[in-house]
Scaffold this active site. Sequence first.
Site, short mmCIF file in Angstrom:
data_model
loop_
_atom_site.label_atom_id
_atom_site.label_comp_id
_atom_site.label_asym_id
_atom_site.label_seq_id
_atom_site.Cartn_x
_atom_site.Cartn_y
_atom_site.Cartn_z
N GLU A 276 33.63 27.74 65.80
CA GLU A 276 32.59 27.87 64.77
C GLU A 276 31.40 28.69 65.28
O GLU A 276 30.87 28.43 66.36
CB GLU A 276 32.07 26.50 64.32
CG GLU A 276 30.99 26.69 63.25
CD GLU A 276 30.40 25.40 62.69
OE1 GLU A 276 30.77 24.31 63.15
OE2 GLU A 276 29.56 25.53 61.78
N ASP B 245 20.41 21.04 77.64
CA ASP B 245 19.21 21.66 77.09
C ASP B 245 18.00 20.98 77.75
O ASP B 245 17.88 19.76 77.71
CB ASP B 245 19.21 21.44 75.57
CG ASP B 245 18.00 22.06 74.89
OD1 ASP B 245 17.30 22.88 75.53
OD2 ASP B 245 17.76 21.74 73.71
N ASP C 267 13.84 21.18 77.74
CA ASP C 267 12.67 21.77 77.07
C ASP C 267 11.39 21.28 77.72
O ASP C 267 11.26 20.08 78.04
CB ASP C 267 12.63 21.36 75.59
CG ASP C 267 13.59 22.20 74.78
OD1 ASP C 267 13.89 23.32 75.21
OD2 ASP C 267 14.04 21.71 73.72
#
Length: 413
Positions: A52, A115, A117
């Site tokens: 996808e 991830d 941040d």
Amino acid sequence: MLKTVLENESRQVFAEEQFQQALHIYYEKLYPFKTLFKWLSYGDPLYILKREIAFTTLNDRYIRHKSFQSEEDFQQYIFKKNPAKIDIGAVCHVPPRDYAVVPVCRPIEKELVFDIDINDYNEVRTCCKETDICPKCWKFICLACKILERILIEDFGFKHLLWVFSGRRGVHCWVSDKVARQLSNEERCSILAYINLIKGNTNVQRKVHLPSKPLHSSVQRALEIITKNFIDFIIIEQDILNEDNNGLHKFLKLLWDCRQNEFKQVMSKCKTSIERWNAFVIHLNLLQKSNCLPNKLKYLKEEIMLHYTYPRLDMAVTQSLDHLLKAPFCIHAKTGKVCIPFRVSDMDKFNVIQVPTLSVVLDELNNYYQKQTLNNHFNIYKSDKNFECNHILNTSLCDSYNILLNFVMELEL
Ligand SMILES: [Zn+2]
């Protein structure tokens, strides 16, 4: 008009139409479709067909369930749509583009992704707030990457890691080994449980608690990495015990279960952060040597060092196959910065402020054209059909592109 496009610094300054035009030139002339497509297909045309890909349009519409048979299809779709963002999703049991016919699109494989941040460090950093980032707090991200990379390589044996700056406030890591791609959601959660030491919500003061038995080798290794930087970076540069930023008060809250008032007295007598830290360490050693503290506080100093610096991971991104993540080399919509791959070994030299922006790289491309003694570069942009993506090598994206290229080559597809 093009001159204006190349000179402006970010999307905010660009008129919308000019930004669209600049983005289109970027996709057409610089975006590394070929290498990206090769990576995501792992040498199997069916694999990429079931992968996808999602897009965010320039007017913020989110388009999901796209998949492509060939690099050309992928490229043509992007040229046509000129998306603000490209997201990479999972490989599904059927091609996601058949979603209209088979509305259940079950993800079966995806890279193991992480991830990190900077806004997750708001409670421990003193230099910036919210989503702001500067070279000082970028060091939190550097430490996190160094620790995480060693865990992934040494504890799990992964070999194929791609690190990418997310364009504004953090980084992504794509673990692409076959065994990593085939991990179930439960296995991803187990890996997270192994790695993660930062526990508790904002109400929890000290977020790391270590068992009183001998330290796990992974924690020991993390502490070795942290110790090299802790005094210079956390105590002196972040100045975490400074009265002005309420630092001492915040630090003492971490000692909620350990003679808080006693430490307050000892540390308040000192003025600078380094003096206060030293006073804390000396007093703690004294208490520990004279057996005044319970065994559960055996690693209090280590817990505090880890509290400030251990990787703070966005758990939701890692734990599920469903989560989509921005593709490398996208342009960050707010900063105009390119999401460039980097090496953790070179991270100390990575300047988060000087990451190339869309306008900078187009400027460099323009200069390259000019050096080719071609006068009307606007027409060349429009007419040069043979211009290849490897002209990315004539811009400041060259090193980052080579990192992606090497990463894909090492996959031996
Ligand atoms: Zn900062």
